[in-house]
Design a protein around this motif. Sequence first.
Motif, PDB file in Angstrom:
ATOM      1  N   ASP A   1       0.865  -1.184   0.000  1.00  0.00           N
ATOM      2  CA  ASP A   1       0.000   0.000   0.000  1.00  0.00           C
ATOM      3  C   ASP A   1       0.897   1.228   0.000  1.00  0.00           C
ATOM      4  O   ASP A   1       2.111   1.116   0.213  1.00  0.00           O
ATOM      5  CB  ASP A   1      -0.907  -0.014   1.245  1.00  0.00           C
ATOM      6  CG  ASP A   1      -2.219   0.735   0.990  1.00  0.00           C
ATOM      7  OD1 ASP A   1      -2.175   1.790   0.330  1.00  0.00           O
ATOM      8  OD2 ASP A   1      -3.273   0.242   1.439  1.00  0.00           O
ATOM      9  N   ARG A   2       0.292   2.383  -0.201  1.00  0.00           N
ATOM     10  CA  ARG A   2       1.086   3.612  -0.105  1.00  0.00           C
ATOM     11  C   ARG A   2       1.657   3.739   1.298  1.00  0.00           C
ATOM     12  O   ARG A   2       2.779   4.181   1.488  1.00  0.00           O
ATOM     13  CB  ARG A   2       0.223   4.821  -0.432  1.00  0.00           C
ATOM     14  CG  ARG A   2      -0.217   4.876  -1.894  1.00  0.00           C
ATOM     15  CD  ARG A   2      -1.010   6.123  -2.181  1.00  0.00           C
ATOM     16  NE  ARG A   2      -0.214   7.330  -1.938  1.00  0.00           N
ATOM     17  CZ  ARG A   2      -0.705   8.562  -2.033  1.00  0.00           C
ATOM     18  NH1 ARG A   2      -1.978   8.748  -2.379  1.00  0.00           N
ATOM     19  NH2 ARG A   2       0.068   9.604  -1.806  1.00  0.00           N
ATOM     20  N   ASN A   3       0.847   3.348   2.294  1.00  0.00           N
ATOM     21  CA  ASN A   3       1.315   3.300   3.669  1.00  0.00           C
ATOM     22  C   ASN A   3       0.517   2.234   4.406  1.00  0.00           C
ATOM     23  O   ASN A   3      -0.658   2.447   4.732  1.00  0.00           O
ATOM     24  CB  ASN A   3       1.157   4.651   4.375  1.00  0.00           C
ATOM     25  CG  ASN A   3       1.644   4.590   5.815  1.00  0.00           C
ATOM     26  OD1 ASN A   3       2.393   3.690   6.199  1.00  0.00           O
ATOM     27  ND2 ASN A   3       1.222   5.557   6.628  1.00  0.00           N
ATOM     28  N   VAL A   4       1.151   1.083   4.649  1.00  0.00           N
ATOM     29  CA  VAL A   4       0.432  -0.024   5.284  1.00  0.00           C
ATOM     30  C   VAL A   4       0.159   0.254   6.754  1.00  0.00           C
ATOM     31  O   VAL A   4      -0.573  -0.505   7.407  1.00  0.00           O
ATOM     32  CB  VAL A   4       1.223  -1.341   5.149  1.00  0.00           C
ATOM     33  CG1 VAL A   4       1.298  -1.773   3.694  1.00  0.00           C
ATOM     34  CG2 VAL A   4       2.613  -1.222   5.769  1.00  0.00           C
TER      35      VAL A   4
ATOM     36  N   LYS B   1      -4.396   4.254   8.925  1.00  0.00           N
ATOM     37  CA  LYS B   1      -5.605   3.692   9.542  1.00  0.00           C
ATOM     38  C   LYS B   1      -6.430   2.871   8.556  1.00  0.00           C
ATOM     39  O   LYS B   1      -6.807   1.721   8.872  1.00  0.00           O
ATOM     40  CB  LYS B   1      -6.445   4.826  10.146  1.00  0.00           C
ATOM     41  CG  LYS B   1      -7.718   4.350  10.841  1.00  0.00           C
ATOM     42  CD  LYS B   1      -8.417   5.527  11.506  1.00  0.00           C
ATOM     43  CE  LYS B   1      -9.696   5.086  12.200  1.00  0.00           C
ATOM     44  NZ  LYS B   1     -10.348   6.217  12.935  1.00  0.00           N
ATOM     45  N   PRO B   2      -6.718   3.344   7.334  1.00  0.00           N
ATOM     46  CA  PRO B   2      -7.502   2.525   6.394  1.00  0.00           C
ATOM     47  C   PRO B   2      -6.817   1.202   6.047  1.00  0.00           C
ATOM     48  O   PRO B   2      -7.467   0.162   5.954  1.00  0.00           O
ATOM     49  CB  PRO B   2      -7.634   3.427   5.168  1.00  0.00           C
ATOM     50  CG  PRO B   2      -7.441   4.816   5.681  1.00  0.00           C
ATOM     51  CD  PRO B   2      -6.452   4.696   6.802  1.00  0.00           C
ATOM     52  N   ALA B   3      -5.482   1.234   5.871  1.00  0.00           N
ATOM     53  CA  ALA B   3      -4.759   0.011   5.519  1.00  0.00           C
ATOM     54  C   ALA B   3      -4.795  -0.990   6.671  1.00  0.00           C
ATOM     55  O   ALA B   3      -4.960  -2.200   6.458  1.00  0.00           O
ATOM     56  CB  ALA B   3      -3.316   0.349   5.152  1.00  0.00           C
ATOM     57  N   LEU B   4      -4.641  -0.507   7.900  1.00  0.00           N
ATOM     58  CA  LEU B   4      -4.698  -1.403   9.063  1.00  0.00           C
ATOM     59  C   LEU B   4      -6.078  -2.035   9.188  1.00  0.00           C
ATOM     60  O   LEU B   4      -6.195  -3.239   9.490  1.00  0.00           O
ATOM     61  CB  LEU B   4      -4.345  -0.631  10.339  1.00  0.00           C
ATOM     62  CG  LEU B   4      -2.898  -0.109  10.437  1.00  0.00           C
ATOM     63  CD1 LEU B   4      -2.738   0.777  11.674  1.00  0.00           C
ATOM     64  CD2 LEU B   4      -1.909  -1.263  10.484  1.00  0.00           C
TER      65      LEU B   4
ATOM     66  N   THR C   1       4.003  -4.912   4.241  1.00  0.00           N
ATOM     67  CA  THR C   1       4.087  -5.647   5.502  1.00  0.00           C
ATOM     68  C   THR C   1       3.765  -7.106   5.260  1.00  0.00           C
ATOM     69  O   THR C   1       3.133  -7.456   4.257  1.00  0.00           O
ATOM     70  CB  THR C   1       3.128  -5.062   6.558  1.00  0.00           C
ATOM     71  OG1 THR C   1       3.325  -5.761   7.787  1.00  0.00           O
ATOM     72  CG2 THR C   1       1.677  -5.234   6.129  1.00  0.00           C
ATOM     73  N   ILE C   2       4.224  -7.931   6.175  1.00  0.00           N
ATOM     74  CA  ILE C   2       3.961  -9.365   6.111  1.00  0.00           C
ATOM     75  C   ILE C   2       3.079  -9.757   7.290  1.00  0.00           C
ATOM     76  O   ILE C   2       3.375  -9.414   8.439  1.00  0.00           O
ATOM     77  CB  ILE C   2       5.270 -10.173   6.151  1.00  0.00           C
ATOM     78  CG1 ILE C   2       6.017 -10.041   4.829  1.00  0.00           C
ATOM     79  CG2 ILE C   2       5.001 -11.634   6.443  1.00  0.00           C
ATOM     80  CD1 ILE C   2       7.347 -10.764   4.805  1.00  0.00           C
ATOM     81  N   ALA C   3       1.980 -10.426   6.996  1.00  0.00           N
ATOM     82  CA  ALA C   3       1.114 -10.997   8.019  1.00  0.00           C
ATOM     83  C   ALA C   3       1.082 -12.507   7.811  1.00  0.00           C
ATOM     84  O   ALA C   3       1.359 -12.999   6.709  1.00  0.00           O
ATOM     85  CB  ALA C   3      -0.289 -10.407   7.922  1.00  0.00           C
ATOM     86  N   THR C   4       0.734 -13.234   8.867  1.00  0.00           N
ATOM     87  CA  THR C   4       0.689 -14.693   8.739  1.00  0.00           C
ATOM     88  C   THR C   4      -0.577 -15.238   9.381  1.00  0.00           C
ATOM     89  O   THR C   4      -1.112 -14.651  10.329  1.00  0.00           O
ATOM     90  CB  THR C   4       1.905 -15.367   9.403  1.00  0.00           C
ATOM     91  OG1 THR C   4       1.917 -15.045  10.790  1.00  0.00           O
ATOM     92  CG2 THR C   4       3.200 -14.908   8.766  1.00  0.00           C
TER      93      THR C   4
ATOM     94  N   ASP D   1      -3.878  -4.609  -2.164  1.00  0.00           N
ATOM     95  CA  ASP D   1      -2.910  -5.424  -2.918  1.00  0.00           C
ATOM     96  C   ASP D   1      -2.323  -6.470  -1.973  1.00  0.00           C
ATOM     97  O   ASP D   1      -1.451  -6.170  -1.157  1.00  0.00           O
ATOM     98  CB  ASP D   1      -1.822  -4.509  -3.479  1.00  0.00           C
ATOM     99  CG  ASP D   1      -0.822  -5.253  -4.364  1.00  0.00           C
ATOM    100  OD1 ASP D   1      -0.921  -6.492  -4.448  1.00  0.00           O
ATOM    101  OD2 ASP D   1       0.052  -4.599  -4.952  1.00  0.00           O
ATOM    102  N   VAL D   2      -2.825  -7.703  -2.067  1.00  0.00           N
ATOM    103  CA  VAL D   2      -2.400  -8.774  -1.160  1.00  0.00           C
ATOM    104  C   VAL D   2      -1.892  -9.954  -1.988  1.00  0.00           C
ATOM    105  O   VAL D   2      -2.584 -10.424  -2.892  1.00  0.00           O
ATOM    106  CB  VAL D   2      -3.554  -9.241  -0.244  1.00  0.00           C
ATOM    107  CG1 VAL D   2      -3.058 -10.356   0.686  1.00  0.00           C
ATOM    108  CG2 VAL D   2      -4.112  -8.074   0.557  1.00  0.00           C
TER     109      VAL D   2
END
Length: 822
Positions: free
Chosen positions: A83-86, A89-92, A177-180, A218-219
Amino acid sequence: MDFVEWSVAAADRLVVEHTRRVVIVGLLLTLVFGAGLGNLTTESGTSQFTEGSPSEEAFEAVNEVFGPTFSADTGSTTLIVKDRNVLSKPALLRLLTLQERLLERESLRITEASSVARSIAQTIDPEARTLAAQHDAIDRATAREIDRAVAELAARPGFSRSLSDDFNPESARASATIATVTHEVPAGMGSGAGTSGESPLQGYQTGVESVAERSPGDVTVFGQGVVAAEFQNVILDSLVIVVPAAVVLILLFLMVAYRDPVDLGLGVLALLMAIVWTFGAVGLLGIPFTQMLIAVPPLLLAVGIDYGIHTINRYREERVAGARAQPAMRTTMAQLLVAFGIVTGTTVIGFSANLTSDLGPIRDFGLVAAMGIVITFGVFGIFLPAAKLFVDDWLGRSERPAKRPLGADDTALGRVLAGGLVLARRAPIATLVVIALLTAGAAAYGTGVDTSFNQDDFLPPEDTPAILDRLPEPFAPSEYTVTGTISFIEDRFASDQQSSVTLYVEAPMRDPTQLEELQHVNRNPPPAFVATDREAEVRWIGSVIQSHAAASPAFARLVARNDPDGDGIPEQNLEAVYDALMDSPARQQATQYITSDYRRTRLVYQVDADASDAEISGQARRLAEDVRGDATATGQVVVFDAISATILQSAITSLVVALVGTGAFLLVAYRIVEGRATLGLVNLAPILVSLALIVGTMRALGMPLNALTATILSIAIGLGIDYSVHVVHRFADEYPERPFWDALEDTVRGTGGALTGSMVTTASGIGVLVIAITPILGQFGLVTAMAIGYSYLAAMIVTPSVLVVWYRARVALGIDRPAPDI
């Protein structure tokens, strides 16, 4: 009549006197073996190579023993969010919503989900333990509160590892960012260093992809299941692209070689039968089809094409000379069956040499290739001659003039083929001296060829060549993302610029000096190990003790009472310290590094990703030697380096076995067939030249010996001997009845014409592997085509001069009478 003559006569009678029966039986066997094709299964990935390796067994033992992160009953899926900024607030909120949706899918069996969004939410509201509550916490928070939470988390170790390397804690910005999410999978899921083409995570990660595709943002979904799926797809896509291309090229050159639609049809039919029989047998025997076995069909085509062209060409020579159909075929079989038998024997020895390998897929390759060569001998030695007689008789062609053979005297090809004869006439010794110097130089240079074993060898390139992207359906390849995703992770996430190795230690961990000794090992680590202030960056039970002591005053006091030197690592009452640790919230973390019986532990060291696998593995093994107790270095880097070393050992061992076995076979064969054992040495000389040129060229082109190209040395013997056998055996057949030069000239022109057609066709058919999706297949195709070309040139240029020197030596020893002008 000796056994060889009796066998040839029996085959001759079978083909000439029972033509129709041979054809019918051959077609019926094709139906039988064709049924076996339905039993074929596929196996892909790197795990097939790592099975049974001591390093791999240690790696699996570590993963089985320690902690839930390494449990064989769980597996994870990685979500790469851009994202432009992960951290906005919207991205989180989008990331938390995605994880909520994933958890709602019970079929995905998700037991845990982690992300920077969850960490930030819990920092804002420590009571927000569920995803729904964390979503509300972020939703209620202001941008300033989120920024403060990010700044607080940035001071904690590990938070930034989940963020791209452009993370700015002051402005709370990052572009990825990476999430699992962690899945519960069936017990016994592979936990080794290699990746398999089958994974229980495939279905789960396909489900994760379907949810991610319907979610905003974008995931990219990544994990073992995604890699496994691409391992499978790349085999199918490679076959779909390579096989038709090979068929087109082979048909094109066979049309030129045969110049007759009926002979072309018979040759193609025999080729198809050889492949169907071979892989039908593979299916019936239960041998899985792997990336290695993709190379077998081209190899069978190489030998089959050679046999077919020689049979038709030799038959035409006799027919043009005035012989009728059946006598012509009798002469053809009498001469070629012996040559085919020698070629088959040496080729089987060359391929079977791979059975000495410690790697299962290479052994399977050697077995299937050797079995296929024997089948090819049967099809082209018995069925094709019978089919040729049957069809010619059926079509009334038996009485018509035959096509001229390749390499006739007055043709352009015939004049080109005479080049080796010119050198043999004018300066055979000088020619061989120059070739010997070239061979020695190439061999010495080739000893520096690299060895490699890497998952990337089996994966498609990051960017598919444009020519493949433009292919129409059904030839268009799948969309591959794994290599690009791996590159993105390696490039953008600093924590992944390091890899790790593990020391698996079996020792009495209650011993008061054990922890102190392990701590001493961690000081002044080898150069490839990442260190801070001369202390290795290592995760071990000592670091768990120190981190829990920092969080628990009561535990800190226990450690202090048993730590006389005050360095944070206790030296007394270790069992009491371990017991207290196991009764604390740090138990889960502790069990990742020490077993409940306190007799096994592991240390996970960070190593420099820029260091070579050989450097890392060598230094890790030396470090293990410094540990008191039974210590084993393991981890993916160590396992893959061990496989790379095994590949080199397999290549050398199979080369030695193939050379010794082939040399002995040739000596015996020529002694039995021709009464001249030394012709076996003549036969072997061109092979030594081509082998040296192959390894020298591989090093010059930067091609390593990998899982597939490691077989090229024994393959070069198996296929290359084909060319020199035909030349030497044809000469041996002609020489007793004719003057030396007449026999040699007819050999070079007659057999050379068939060899040229065979070389061009098979080199093109195998060389087409360069367009395969996987790099390892492309390298194999190029190297094999090169080996065929070198073997052909050596047979045509080196063999005539060697035969001249051989003849002169026999004359000098009084064995043969001198011939004019030699």
